[in-house]
Design a protein around this motif. Structure first.
Motif, PDB file in Angstrom:
ATOM      1  N   ASN A 460     -26.451  77.275  16.431  1.00 42.16           N
ATOM      2  CA  ASN A 460     -27.843  77.584  16.761  1.00 42.16           C
ATOM      3  C   ASN A 460     -28.075  79.097  16.761  1.00 42.16           C
ATOM      4  N   LYS A 461     -27.104  79.845  17.289  1.00 41.72           N
ATOM      5  CA  LYS A 461     -27.203  81.304  17.327  1.00 41.72           C
ATOM      6  C   LYS A 461     -27.150  81.887  15.911  1.00 41.72           C
ATOM      7  N   THR A 462     -26.243  81.381  15.084  1.00 38.24           N
ATOM      8  CA  THR A 462     -26.121  81.870  13.708  1.00 38.24           C
ATOM      9  C   THR A 462     -27.383  81.565  12.908  1.00 38.24           C
ATOM     10  N   TRP A 463     -27.972  80.406  13.143  1.00 36.00           N
ATOM     11  CA  TRP A 463     -29.217  80.035  12.453  1.00 36.00           C
ATOM     12  C   TRP A 463     -30.300  81.068  12.727  1.00 36.00           C
ATOM     13  N   LYS A 464     -30.407  81.476  13.980  1.00 35.58           N
ATOM     14  CA  LYS A 464     -31.425  82.467  14.344  1.00 35.58           C
ATOM     15  C   LYS A 464     -31.091  83.838  13.746  1.00 35.58           C
ATOM     16  N   GLU A 465     -29.824  84.217  13.755  1.00 36.43           N
ATOM     17  CA  GLU A 465     -29.431  85.512  13.189  1.00 36.43           C
ATOM     18  C   GLU A 465     -29.725  85.587  11.697  1.00 36.43           C
ATOM     19  N   MET A 466     -29.578  84.477  11.016  1.00 46.69           N
ATOM     20  CA  MET A 466     -29.833  84.439   9.579  1.00 46.69           C
ATOM     21  C   MET A 466     -31.309  84.202   9.261  1.00 46.69           C
ATOM     22  N   MET A 477     -24.243  76.465   7.378  1.00 43.86           N
ATOM     23  CA  MET A 477     -23.034  75.695   7.680  1.00 43.86           C
ATOM     24  C   MET A 477     -21.788  76.379   7.133  1.00 43.86           C
ATOM     25  N   GLN A 478     -21.903  77.012   5.976  1.00 43.58           N
ATOM     26  CA  GLN A 478     -20.759  77.737   5.423  1.00 43.58           C
ATOM     27  C   GLN A 478     -20.371  78.908   6.305  1.00 43.58           C
ATOM     28  N   VAL A 479     -21.377  79.631   6.787  1.00 35.15           N
ATOM     29  CA  VAL A 479     -21.095  80.759   7.675  1.00 35.15           C
ATOM     30  C   VAL A 479     -20.478  80.261   8.973  1.00 35.15           C
ATOM     31  N   ALA A 480     -21.020  79.183   9.538  1.00 37.08           N
ATOM     32  CA  ALA A 480     -20.489  78.633  10.787  1.00 37.08           C
ATOM     33  C   ALA A 480     -19.049  78.173  10.608  1.00 37.08           C
ATOM     34  N   ARG A 481     -18.767  77.530   9.489  1.00 40.55           N
ATOM     35  CA  ARG A 481     -17.388  77.107   9.220  1.00 40.55           C
ATOM     36  C   ARG A 481     -16.453  78.315   9.203  1.00 40.55           C
ATOM     37  N   GLU A 482     -16.887  79.385   8.547  1.00 32.50           N
ATOM     38  CA  GLU A 482     -16.057  80.590   8.481  1.00 32.50           C
ATOM     39  C   GLU A 482     -15.870  81.198   9.860  1.00 32.50           C
ATOM     40  N   SER A 494      -7.817  79.618  25.553  1.00 32.23           N
ATOM     41  CA  SER A 494      -8.719  78.788  26.345  1.00 32.23           C
ATOM     42  C   SER A 494     -10.062  78.693  25.638  1.00 32.23           C
ATOM     43  N   LEU A 495     -10.896  77.781  26.103  1.00 31.61           N
ATOM     44  CA  LEU A 495     -12.237  77.640  25.535  1.00 31.61           C
ATOM     45  C   LEU A 495     -13.084  78.869  25.814  1.00 31.61           C
ATOM     46  N   ASP A 496     -12.871  79.519  26.952  1.00 26.63           N
ATOM     47  CA  ASP A 496     -13.608  80.752  27.249  1.00 26.63           C
ATOM     48  C   ASP A 496     -13.229  81.850  26.270  1.00 26.63           C
ATOM     49  N   GLN A 497     -11.944  81.920  25.942  1.00 26.51           N
ATOM     50  CA  GLN A 497     -11.525  82.907  24.939  1.00 26.51           C
ATOM     51  C   GLN A 497     -12.124  82.586  23.583  1.00 26.51           C
ATOM     52  N   LEU A 498     -12.242  81.301  23.274  1.00 24.99           N
ATOM     53  CA  LEU A 498     -12.877  80.910  22.013  1.00 24.99           C
ATOM     54  C   LEU A 498     -14.318  81.410  21.974  1.00 24.99           C
ATOM     55  N   LYS A 499     -15.031  81.257  23.075  1.00 24.40           N
ATOM     56  CA  LYS A 499     -16.413  81.733  23.133  1.00 24.40           C
ATOM     57  C   LYS A 499     -16.469  83.238  22.878  1.00 24.40           C
ATOM     58  N   ASN A 500     -15.551  83.986  23.480  1.00 24.18           N
ATOM     59  CA  ASN A 500     -15.530  85.438  23.287  1.00 24.18           C
ATOM     60  C   ASN A 500     -15.237  85.798  21.832  1.00 24.18           C
ATOM     61  N   LYS A 501     -14.302  85.072  21.216  1.00 29.06           N
ATOM     62  CA  LYS A 501     -13.975  85.335  19.810  1.00 29.06           C
ATOM     63  C   LYS A 501     -15.184  85.066  18.919  1.00 29.06           C
ATOM     64  N   LEU A 502     -15.869  83.956  19.191  1.00 26.16           N
ATOM     65  CA  LEU A 502     -17.033  83.612  18.382  1.00 26.16           C
ATOM     66  C   LEU A 502     -18.180  84.582  18.611  1.00 26.16           C
ATOM     67  N   ARG A 503     -18.278  85.082  19.843  1.00 20.41           N
ATOM     68  CA  ARG A 503     -19.333  86.054  20.140  1.00 20.41           C
ATOM     69  C   ARG A 503     -19.154  87.317  19.296  1.00 20.41           C
ATOM     70  N   GLY A 504     -17.913  87.671  19.027  1.00 22.32           N
ATOM     71  CA  GLY A 504     -17.655  88.852  18.202  1.00 22.32           C
ATOM     72  C   GLY A 504     -17.777  88.600  16.715  1.00 22.32           C
ATOM     73  N   LEU A 505     -17.916  87.327  16.324  1.00 15.35           N
ATOM     74  CA  LEU A 505     -18.031  86.985  14.900  1.00 15.35           C
ATOM     75  C   LEU A 505     -19.472  86.616  14.574  1.00 15.35           C
ATOM     76  N   SER A 506     -20.383  87.539  14.796  1.00 12.66           N
ATOM     77  CA  SER A 506     -21.783  87.312  14.465  1.00 12.66           C
ATOM     78  C   SER A 506     -21.962  87.257  12.952  1.00 12.66           C
ATOM     79  N   TYR A 507     -23.163  86.906  12.529  1.00 15.48           N
ATOM     80  CA  TYR A 507     -23.433  86.831  11.097  1.00 15.48           C
ATOM     81  C   TYR A 507     -23.232  88.180  10.424  1.00 15.48           C
TER      82      TYR A 507
END
Length: 675
Positions: A460-466, A477-482, A494-507
């Motif tokens: 949802n966040k990536t959709w808005k960024e794009m 979907m391709q960007v989200a997969r990447e 942990s799942l919290d660390q996953l959130k942090n990693k994804l937060r740094g991988l913006s579009y």
């Protein structure tokens, strides 16, 4: 004399004698070579001897394996496999404890050799070992060597595991269930039970009756990682070989539902938390084999999702339709009566459209494609019930937009589930040698569902960024997969660390990483491309040379330049077919076809050309004011000067070729021949 390729030079040892340095002819029978070696030490009965490697596993050399002998190998003359098997079989049944222990120790070592194993098994050796175990009279080292030899012999797959008796299984299971047992005995007992389960369908049921997962969990809490590894390996084997119907019905998420004794035990004993706290977060680094077993357990756990992933929704099933209705109710009705009013029912189609379903008249049809099938609906319901605020925010945030940039929740959730199944390879068997496990999946009882909830928010966040629209769905979907793949590669704990990693991988970060990787990993500089370029370069250069020569033989027409750089008349120049002479001559007008050599009165031998000058170095290009007076545009990138030095003078042939196709954009082509 045999060819050198068929001869190897080796050293052969015998206790108490000097080594023999001989040349072995690989075309010669092995028995003949052994007889010659025995004669060198005056040993009779050559048929009772064999050759073994002196180093490493010290395997026997046979006619089939003799091709592996290399120059400089050290061999050892030893008693033959049949003789060794007979002697050891007699010694392990002797009354002397010390003699029996030494025999079992040697047997454990020799059993890894396939040649010896075949001989020992032919003498009913496995049955003898099994009876020794069933008797319960062996303990400590003697029992450990017995179990080691038994396992090594069975691993050769010469005899079937189905021949193992129930009393033997009970005895081995008893060693596993004992609270205090020698580590080496426990290791081998766990390994034997694992092999039984993996190699025999009938033994799976017998072992499952003797060993409970609850009993194996205790072995995960010890400090010995080898024991932990064998215990998880046995759990994985029981899990993997469970009948398909029981695997889905009885093993349905062992960390969540209490549907059978095994699943209940897994949940009650907190297998996941024990693995997390005693292994993944333990004080010792995880070795490769343990990492592989954790990976296998992760794959088998995710494979429990396969049935739902491959199950299509039945549009006529009211129970399944009620789940979709619940999604609508949570998003739009809040705490109101879930049945809704008649007026509200008339607006259901509109609600389903705002939920982002493709078929808003009958959203059940969206779940008829497999994968992801009903698994997508399960994920959506989990998000709606467990993370209700997040679910409502995503749905309402997009349903209220009118600028065509809304993110269709239903469609995205279904496609995201399919993508996650592909990334985590749901439904595929574990790969041998792979140890790609993810610690974060052991940190939550509903790790799959929580993983989905994190990823749908990312999407949802990536959709808005794009600033995407419906037409950009596949790109998003391709960007989200990447983004997800890159985050998983970082192995968040942990799942919290996953959130942090994804937060740094913006579009924008994904775009930057793509550009950076293209710059740093230029495909044209990769070794295969460089090798290919070097290989085909001579052929390409020859092709270019032939094309240029062909063009010169066809000839070109030029505008003639006078003393004041004014263009006058035309002249034509072409190369002779033997490539030795340039023919040229004046023409009244530009020719429409090929100009015969007979019409070109002048010529220049190619061998007299001293140099080629191009571009602004041409003399007639140095005076810019003269160029400005020329009405025809000149191409400064196509100027050639051919120069011939004659005894008394230097003749100049200045030529300007006009590019007829690109006159408005480029300058003409100048040729200046100096003769």
């Amino acid at each position: 004399m045999p060819p050198l390729a068929d001869v190897v030079k080796v050293a052969i040892e015998w206790p108490g004698a000097n080594a023999q340095l001989i040349e072995i002819d690989q075309k010669r029978p092995l028995a003949s070579i052994i007889r010659e070696v025995c004669d060198g030490w005056s040993l009779s009965g050559a048929e009772q001897f064999a050759l073994r490697y002196a180093d490493g596993p010290q395997l026997y050399i046979t006619e089939q394996s003799r091709g592996d002998i290399k120059n400089g190998t050290i061999l050892r003359l030893a008693i033959s496999p049949a003789r060794a098997a007979r002697q050891l079989l007699e010694r392990i049944q002797s009354h002397g404890i010390d003699a029996r222990l030494e025999a079992l120790k040697e047997l454990a070592k020799l059993s890894a050799d396939p040649t010896f194993a075949a001989e020992f098994i032919n003498m009913e050796g496995i049955g003898t070992l099994a009876r020794l175990v069933e008797s319960g009279t062996h303990f400590g080292e003697m029992l450990a060597f017995t179990l080691t030899a038994f396992l090594e012999l069975m691993d050769h797959s010469i005899v079937s595991w189905d021949l193992i008796s129930l009393s033997f299984i009970k005895q081995i299971a008893g060693y596993v269930n004992q609270p205090m047992v020698d580590v080496s005995i426990l290791q081998r007992s766990l390994a034997i039970l694992e092999s039984m389960v993996l190699n025999s369908h009938s033994l799976y049921h017998r072992v499952a009756q003797e060993i409970t997962v609850g009993q194996l969990i205790g072995h995960l809490q010890v400090s010995n990682q080898e024991i932990q590894t064998y215990a998880i390996a046995l759990i994985n084997a029981l899990f993997l070989k469970a009948p398909e119907d029981r695997r889905q019905e009885e093993y349905s998420n062992p960390l969540e539902q209490h549907l059978t004794e095994m699943a209940s035990t897994l949940a009650q004993k907190h297998l996941r938390s024990i693995i997390l706290n005693h292994i993944i977060r333990g004080n010792r680094p995880i070795k490769a084999e343990m990492a592989h077993q954790l990976y296998v357990l992760q794959v088998l756990t995710f494979n429990l999702l396969e049935e739902r992933m491959m199950t299509k929704m039945d549009p006529n099933d009211q129970t399944q339709r009620d789940v979709i209705f619940e999604l609508r109710r949570i998003a739009f009705d809040g705490e109101n009566d879930p049945t809704g009013t008649e007026k509200r029912k008339a607006l259901y189609a509109k609600d389903y459209k705002m939920l982002g379903f493709t078929n808003h008249l009958n959203p059940a049809m969206d779940f008829t494609q497999t994968p992801p099938g009903m698994l997508a609906l399960d994920n959506m319901l989990y998000l709606a019930k467990v993370h209700q605020d997040t679910y409502i925010r995503i749905v309402l945030e997009n349903s209220s937009r009118e600028d065509k940039h809304e993110c269709p929740f239903g469609r995205c959730a279904i496609e995201l589930t399919r993508v996650l199944c592909e990334i985590l390879q749901v439904g595929e068997l574990p790969n041998e040698g792979c140890n790609d496990y993810h610690p974060m999946f052991f940190t939550h009882d509903r790790a799959w569902e929580e993983f989905f909830c994190v990823c749908i928010q990312l999407l949802n966040k990536t959709w808005k960024e794009m600033r995407a629209t419906a037409e950009d769905f596949n790109k998003v979907m391709q960007v989200a997969r990447e983004q997800i793949t890159r985050a998983l590669a970082m192995k968040p704990s942990s799942l919290d660390q996953l959130k942090n990693k994804l937060r740094g991988l913006s579009y924008s970060e994904i775009l930057r990483l793509r550009q950076s990787e293209r710059m740093s990993q230029d495909d044209f500089q990769s070794p295969p491309i460089i090798e290919l370029r070097e290989r085909i370069q001579p052929e390409i250069l020859e092709l270019i040379k032939q094309q240029r020569l062909n063009r010169l033989c066809e000839g070109s027409c030029f505008r003639k330049v006078g003393n004041r750089r004014r263009q006058e008349k035309f002249w034509f120049c072409r190369l002779s077919l033997n490539h030795k002479v340039l023919h040229f001559g004046d023409l009244d007008e530009s020719p429409q076809g090929e100009v015969p050599l007979e019409m070109l009165s002048d010529k220049i031998p190619v061998c007299d050309i001293k140099s080629v000058v191009t571009g602004k170095d041409c003399p007639h290009m140095k005076e810019k004011s003269a160029l400005k007076q020329n009405k025809t545009k000149l191409n400064s990138h196509k100027h050639d000067r051919l120069k011939r030095q004659l005894p008394m003078e230097t003749k100049l042939l200045n030529a300007v070729e006009e590019d007829k196709e690109e006159t408005s954009e480029h300058d003409g082509d100048i040729r200046e021949v100096i003769v």
